[in-house]
Design a protein around this motif. Structure first.
Motif, PDB file in Angstrom:
ATOM      1  N   UNK A 172      37.448 107.116  28.052  1.00 15.57           N
ATOM      2  CA  UNK A 172      38.458 107.715  28.913  1.00 15.57           C
ATOM      3  C   UNK A 172      37.991 109.112  29.317  1.00 15.57           C
TER       4      UNK A 172
ATOM      5  N   UNK B 172      43.945 111.402  33.707  1.00 14.40           N
ATOM      6  CA  UNK B 172      43.253 110.692  32.634  1.00 14.40           C
ATOM      7  C   UNK B 172      42.976 109.284  33.149  1.00 14.40           C
ATOM      8  N   UNK B 173      41.743 108.847  33.049  1.00 15.57           N
ATOM      9  CA  UNK B 173      41.413 107.525  33.581  1.00 15.57           C
ATOM     10  C   UNK B 173      40.464 106.793  32.646  1.00 15.57           C
ATOM     11  N   UNK B 174      40.629 105.488  32.612  1.00 17.88           N
ATOM     12  CA  UNK B 174      39.698 104.653  31.854  1.00 17.88           C
ATOM     13  C   UNK B 174      38.406 104.554  32.654  1.00 17.88           C
TER      14      UNK B 174
ATOM     15  N   UNK C 112      31.001 111.363  36.563  1.00 17.60           N
ATOM     16  CA  UNK C 112      32.303 111.914  36.184  1.00 17.60           C
ATOM     17  C   UNK C 112      32.292 113.418  35.901  1.00 17.60           C
TER      18      UNK C 112
ATOM     19  N   UNK D 282      35.356 103.305  31.350  1.00 12.88           N
ATOM     20  CA  UNK D 282      34.646 102.068  31.032  1.00 12.88           C
ATOM     21  C   UNK D 282      35.235 101.449  29.786  1.00 12.88           C
ATOM     22  N   UNK D 283      35.000 100.171  29.658  1.00 15.15           N
ATOM     23  CA  UNK D 283      35.506  99.451  28.498  1.00 15.15           C
ATOM     24  C   UNK D 283      34.497  98.381  28.118  1.00 15.15           C
TER      25      UNK D 283
ATOM     26  N   UNK E 101      34.587 115.506  37.872  1.00 18.50           N
ATOM     27  CA  UNK E 101      35.994 115.076  37.891  1.00 18.50           C
ATOM     28  C   UNK E 101      36.703 115.444  36.600  1.00 18.50           C
ATOM     29  N   UNK E 102      36.020 115.187  35.479  1.00 20.75           N
ATOM     30  CA  UNK E 102      36.686 115.349  34.187  1.00 20.75           C
ATOM     31  C   UNK E 102      36.025 116.439  33.355  1.00 20.75           C
TER      32      UNK E 102
ATOM     33  N   UNK F  78      42.842 110.350  38.817  1.00 21.58           N
ATOM     34  CA  UNK F  78      43.915 110.490  37.837  1.00 21.58           C
ATOM     35  C   UNK F  78      43.552 111.570  36.826  1.00 21.58           C
TER      36      UNK F  78
ATOM     37  N   UNK G 288      38.310 105.342  22.378  1.00 23.47           N
ATOM     38  CA  UNK G 288      39.283 104.632  21.546  1.00 23.47           C
ATOM     39  C   UNK G 288      38.655 103.278  21.229  1.00 23.47           C
TER      40      UNK G 288
ATOM     41  N   UNK H 153      36.625 101.761  24.367  1.00 20.77           N
ATOM     42  CA  UNK H 153      37.129 102.250  25.651  1.00 20.77           C
ATOM     43  C   UNK H 153      36.753 103.717  25.819  1.00 20.77           C
TER      44      UNK H 153
END
Lengths: 204, 160
Positions: A201, A34-36, A58, A38-39, A61-62, A32, A68, A199
């Protein structure tokens, strides 16, 4: 998985017939935008939260990272404390912070340097505040995985507890070209308490 | 990995409205974000209210306009998000409103927002003094109406 064309096949009858072009493989699902990642949902007093192995997990990927969070700690004294952000276990003493803030009476700005951490200013509500009251923060790290740029942490933070209040826009310099592989967050005093949520992201 | 964000609703006004309500919001997300571009019938402030509640809201704004930075607080039966960067009559008012842990039934509902218009800009934090899960979000101007063409979007942040 059943081979589509077995190398050992000796007759046409060995071939597996597939109606799907995936031919037994899982469908490719692009990451995606934007993806979560970890939380962390804090349920007991916790001194710090660390997100690790970010590069291997990651980095391909990102490009950017976002935090947040809502915060509360176990202290009973200060109305708000900072949440510190330490990338890559940095200990070089060169992180620099700038902020624009208000406590409700006026607007002001400030800076400090020579830290080992970035500062999410005054967003951790004290544990003795009334029930249900927290501080909040959104942190963006642009080009977090770059190996040619120093990193800038940009955040906005706020809180309004028991009549005490704070809101700020913050910038922190992490003077390193290393990709961010880990992020540790911890309150300037005591521990995070139940209800704190962080969170992470990833953003392309 | 799945998308971080789910678009929940999008609205473009075809008539003037005194308020906009997102209702029947499910509780399966972590945060909500409201994004707006507003044209007003008059220069005025933007307010937000949850579950139609006219109880207690508090907010603090860091605001700037015309070369001056200042602070402003408000408490009342709706959360005031704007100090200087008022809604204007020229479609220049934009806002991104973050609502944290909206589905929790144990924490008050906290807001961080940033707004701007041709009038100025604001960074705001606020709290709805209530632990109820948010099932509806109401946006309204202090005076007048939202005008035709104003847009409103509601997003949900997915859980991990």
């Amino acid at each position: 998985m059943t081979p589509v064309f077995p190398l050992s096949s000796s007759s046409f009858g060995d071939y597996q017939r597939y109606l799907s072009m995936l031919a037994g493989n899982a469908a490719y699902a692009p990451a995606a935008d934007e993806a979560v990642i970890a939380e962390e949902l804090i349920t007991t007093n916790t001194a710090s939260v660390t997100f690790s192995d970010l590069v291997s997990g990651y980095g391909d990927i990102y490009n950017h990272l976002q935090i947040r969070a809502i915060f509360r700690n176990s202290t009973a004294s200060n109305n708000f404390t900072d949440c510190y952000v330490n990338p890559n276990s940095y200990s070089g003493g060169g992180m620099r912070s700038h902020w624009l803030m208000s406590d409700g009476s006026s607007a002001s700005s400030g800076q400090n340097a020579s830290n080992n951490y970035g500062r999410l200013r005054q967003c951790v509500a004290k544990g003795s505040a009334g029930s249900g009251q927290f501080g909040v923060a959104i942190l963006d790290i642009v080009d977090a995985f770059s190996t040619s740029k120093y990193k800038t942490l940009r955040s906005m933070t706020g809180g309004y507890i028991d009549g005490q209040k704070h809101v700020s826009l913050n910038s922190d310099l992490y003077p390193s070209t290393s990709a961010i592989d880990s992020l540790e967050l911890y309150p300037a005093a005591d521990s995070f308490v139940s209800g704190t949520r962080i969170t992470l992201i990833g953003l392309k | 990995m799945t998308d971080a964000w789910t678009p929940l609703a999008e609205l473009t006004l075809t008539t003037s409205e005194s308020d906009v309500v997102f209702s029947s919001i499910g509780g399966s997300y972590r945060d909500l974000v409201v994004v707006t571009n507003i044209d007003g019938s008059a220069q005025t402030e933007l307010f937000i209210r949850f579950n139609g509640d006219t109880g207690s809201y508090v907010s603090l704004r860091l605001q700037g306009a015309g070369g001056t930075a200042a602070a402003n607080t408000h408490s009342g039966n709706g959360m005031r998000l704007v100090g200087n960067g008022d809604i204007k009559t020229d479609f220049t008012f934009n806002s991104v409103i973050h609502i944290f842990d909206y589905a929790s039934t144990s924490v008050h509902k906290h807001v961080l927002s940033r707004t701007n218009s041709s009038q100025g800009l604001d960074l705001c934090t606020g709290r709805w003094v209530n632990t109820s899960a948010i099932t509806s979000v109401t946006l309204y101007p202090a005076t007048g109406t939202f005008e035709t063409g104003s847009t409103f979007q509601l997003w949900g942040l997915n859980t991990a």
